[in-house]
Design an enzyme around this catalytic site. Structure first.
Site, short mmCIF file in Angstrom:
data_model
loop_
_atom_site.label_atom_id
_atom_site.label_comp_id
_atom_site.label_asym_id
_atom_site.label_seq_id
_atom_site.Cartn_x
_atom_site.Cartn_y
_atom_site.Cartn_z
N CYS A 398 0.83 -1.21 0.00
CA CYS A 398 0.00 0.00 0.00
C CYS A 398 0.86 1.25 0.00
O CYS A 398 0.48 2.27 -0.59
CB CYS A 398 -0.94 0.02 1.19
SG CYS A 398 -0.12 0.24 2.78
N HIS A 624 -1.73 1.70 7.56
CA HIS A 624 -2.20 1.69 6.17
C HIS A 624 -1.95 3.04 5.52
O HIS A 624 -2.20 4.08 6.13
CB HIS A 624 -3.69 1.34 6.13
CG HIS A 624 -4.19 1.01 4.75
ND1 HIS A 624 -3.42 0.38 3.80
CD2 HIS A 624 -5.40 1.22 4.16
CE1 HIS A 624 -4.14 0.22 2.69
NE2 HIS A 624 -5.33 0.72 2.89
N ASN A 648 -8.27 3.94 -1.95
CA ASN A 648 -7.61 2.78 -1.35
C ASN A 648 -6.88 1.97 -2.43
O ASN A 648 -6.91 2.34 -3.61
CB ASN A 648 -8.65 1.91 -0.63
CG ASN A 648 -8.06 1.11 0.50
OD1 ASN A 648 -6.85 1.05 0.67
ND2 ASN A 648 -8.92 0.49 1.29
#
Length: 700
Positions: A398, A624, A648
């Site tokens: 990520c 994240h 995302n």
């Protein structure tokens, strides 16, 4: 782009894949260092520099199991014929200087008043700035020289065999490793001379103590007195049913606030799935917060933001005249909506946003001077730049996916600003996540990393398009040629050099028959030679010109991360931020993501000045990284909530077509504590070629 296959087996796999978390963690090495731990005098020993980018001893990607084998980095460099040729003493301080007094902010006046940490020479003259790299190391900038380091750490023998898995608990602590605050494990030196000449070397750094009384708090401790003083606000049951019922397990009882977002109710959790594994790791065994962390969790930031602010341990029950939260504001009928709905096949939306900024003052704007609603593209405003959202799959990438998407969009925005006209937007391939995943010696591959260090690789090495090194969600061997360092006379080649071209024998033949009409930037960047086209030559790499934390250093958000982040997004395009995702986030469907009283760990990382003012707002536990593209306001249950618009990296099937909204203005779960900007470089590589080509075609 991957095709969407709607089958039962596909959906089951998708449900398992979408919810990976520690494998998207942004806390990767078992280290923790804070600003206050690094203050004082440091001796820097520098090696020779050369045009070749060197790993300085790190593996690719950087691995914990490899790192712990280097017990003495200074000795390691000398044994590998990296002789030190110069020495520099600097003082890392918690004093601040204005960003605009050190760096050129002519085109970004909103950054000029940022307060950043000062570096002094031995005569107490300001010579540069510095920042921690989250809690893993530091970076010093002095003129045209940059020194980036990861701190030394080592296993303490209290745990099992060393592994590459993250060994930090939910509070950012570890029982297995000790971090040194007085020496580094790796040090990379980069020098940027005129005409874009970049030189690279290594360095070793250690703290200097003028007297024996200064030698204290050199290393982190795995247990402290504070850890004995905790408030038991939730239970420890880690059975799967209790994990799925996360609100009952993790949050305070008696929370009567109505939810601000909707969740999916048909998630099928298999025992061996990544979702189950992640929830068990991050939330099923979540430790109670230390008392100091509980104190800090009652205010917007871990550190007080003014001399009069005190830590408040009492939760607001809503029985006073004060608002429950600074983000709950009264409904205003005069909202200004400036969201654009341009054609995604052109740069129309980017151009309209740019023209809107031209009509506003160049200085940093107050929140009430900025649009109430603003976006660089999202599904709620029906103006997403492209439909396909990256799915990171079973890999903790990520931190790469988010930073490279922001980089790509900022290339598009910057081109619009330079050309100042409408044109067809041909940037229809993403930048290569796999290049960073496999080749970065700063980050830990699928075990995680930091967007800050992704940006560093983009500046020094450049990033090709995905078509040249497609994403596989695995740690493939880096296909760059590796050669010995010229000083490596004994042939050990432990310190490896990276040549700026892919190995001609790498597995690229599959991609040699590319339809270049679908990858226009590849066409612009390619040279006449077929070998150069499919080897990643200089012309095929996208470089970053600059990058930094929004605010100028980690935690330097001026006690108003919301305002400085909004200004940066408004002026230049999307940014990347990080936060600690709760289990509820996995099932997010729509609305404003916010979980009241989620036990989020954070620490004040600096001591107050004599006047009680803190220049740093502290460390926040995050797991994240995502892209922030804009903001807005939405009425929910009679209240108007401010939110960020996020993108995302779990594919289109998650959330609102891959996007989400998250509470704005309260630093919820650390969302406003460590955002980053990146600027594209149009003076070299693919950026230079594309800009010149488009200027010629458009008659600029």
């Amino acid at each position: 782009m991957a095709k969407r296959i709607f089958s039962v087996s596909f959906l089951l796999v998708l449900l398992n894949v979408l919810h990976i978390c520690i494998k998207f963690s942004v806390a990767d090495l078992p280290t923790h260092v804070e600003t206050k731990n690094l203050l004082g005098k440091w001796k820097i020993l520098r090696t020779k520099t050369s045009p070749n980018l060197t790993t300085c001893g790190s593996s690719q990607p950087n691995k914990n199991t490899y790192n712990v084998g280097i017990t003495d980095y200074k000795k390691y460099l000398l044994e590998n014929n990296y002789e030190f040729v110069s020495e520099l003493n600097v003082i890392l301080s918690d004093d601040y200087v204005l960003y605009g007094d050190i760096y050129n902010t002519q085109d970004n006046e909103h950054r000029s008043k940022w307060k950043v940490l000062a570096v002094y020479d031995e005569n107490k003259r300001v010579i540069g700035t510095w920042t921690t790299i989250c809690d893993e190391g530091f970076e010093i900038k002095i003129g045209n020289e940059t020194y980036a380091a990861l701190m030394h750490y080592e296993p303490n023998g209290k745990c099992g065999p060393v592994s590459d898995e993250d060994s930090l608990d939910s509070n950012g602590d570890t029982d297995c490793y000790t971090t040194s605050f007085s020496k580094i494990r790796y040090g990379w030196l980069d020098v940027e001379n005129e005409k874009n000449e970049h030189l690279h070397g290594c360095f070793y750094a250690e703290r200097i103590f003028d007297n024996v009384n200064e030698i204290k708090h050199l290393d982190s401790f795995t247990i402290d007195k504070d850890s004995q003083n905790v408030l038991q606000t939730f239970t420890y049951d880690t059975k799967l049913n209790n994990i799925l019922n996360s609100n009952n397990m993790l949050y305070k009882f008696g929370n009567l606030q109505k939810p601000t977002f909707t969740k999916r109710n048909n998630t099928n959790v298999q025992f061996n799935s990544e979702l189950n594994w992640h929830r068990m790791k991050h939330h099923g065994k979540k430790k109670p917060l230390k008392k100091s962390m509980l104190d800090a969790s009652r205010q917007t930031y871990a550190c007080p933001c003014n001399a009069n602010e005190v830590v408040d341990n009492v939760i607001n029950k809503g029985d006073s005249d004060n608002p429950v939260s600074p983000t709950l504001i009264q409904l205003n009928n005069n909202l200004k909506n400036t969201t654009q709905t341009g054609n995604k096949d052109t740069n129309e939306m980017d151009l309209e946003n740019y023209e809107d900024t031209l009509n506003s003052p160049k200085r940093e704007l107050e929140i009430n001077e900025l649009p109430k609603n603003f976006t660089w593209g999202d599904p709620w405003n029906k103006n997403t730049r492209e439909y396909e959202v990256t799915n990171q799959l079973l890999c903790g990438s990520c931190y790469i996916a988010s930073q490279l998407y922001a980089f790509k969009r900022r290339i598009e925005v910057a081109l619009t600003k330079k050309l100042d006209r409408k044109y067809l937007n041909n940037f229809d391939d993403q930048l290569s996540i796999q290049t960073v995943l496999s080749c970065s010696f700063y980050d830990q591959g699928c075990n995680g990393g930091f967007p800050y260090l992704v940006s560093k690789l983009a500046k020094l090495q450049g990033i090709p398009l995905n078509v040249y090194f497609p994403y596989s969600a695995t740690e493939e061997t880096c296909p760059y040629n590796i050669s010995k360092h010229p000083n490596d006379m004994n042939g050990s080649a432990k310190l490896r050099e990276i040549n700026a071209i892919f190995n001609s024998n790498n597995n690229m033949s599959t991609y040699n028959n590319i339809n270049n009409d679908h990858h226009q930037l590849g066409v612009y960047a390619n040279t006449a030679s077929s070998q150069e086209q499919h080897g990643i030559s200089e012309e095929n790499r996208w470089y970053a010109k600059d990058f930094n934390y929004v605010g100028g250093c980690y935690g330097c958000n001026q006690c108003n991360g919301e305002k400085i982040m909004m200004n940066e997004i408004y002026r230049n395009g999307p940014i990347v931020s990080s936060f600690e995702a709760s289990p509820d986030f996995y099932d997010y469907a729509d609305g404003v993501y916010f979980v009241e009283d989620f036990p989020h760990a954070r620490r004040c990382t600096i001591e107050p000045k004599n006047d009680g003012v803190y220049n740093i707002t502290g460390w926040d536990r995050v797991n994240h990284a995502i892209v922030l593209l804009g903001w807005g306001e939405e009425e929910i249950n009679g209240k108007l909530y401010k939110y960020w618009i996020g993108r995302n990296s779990w594919g289109n099937g998650w959330g609102k077509e891959g996007y989400f909204k998250i509470l704005r203005g309260q630093n919820f779960s650390g969302i406003e504590s460590q955002s980053l900007f990146i600027e594209p470089d149009f003076s070299r590589g693919a950026g230079k070629i594309l800009l010149e080509k488009m200027q010629k075609e458009l008659g600029n």
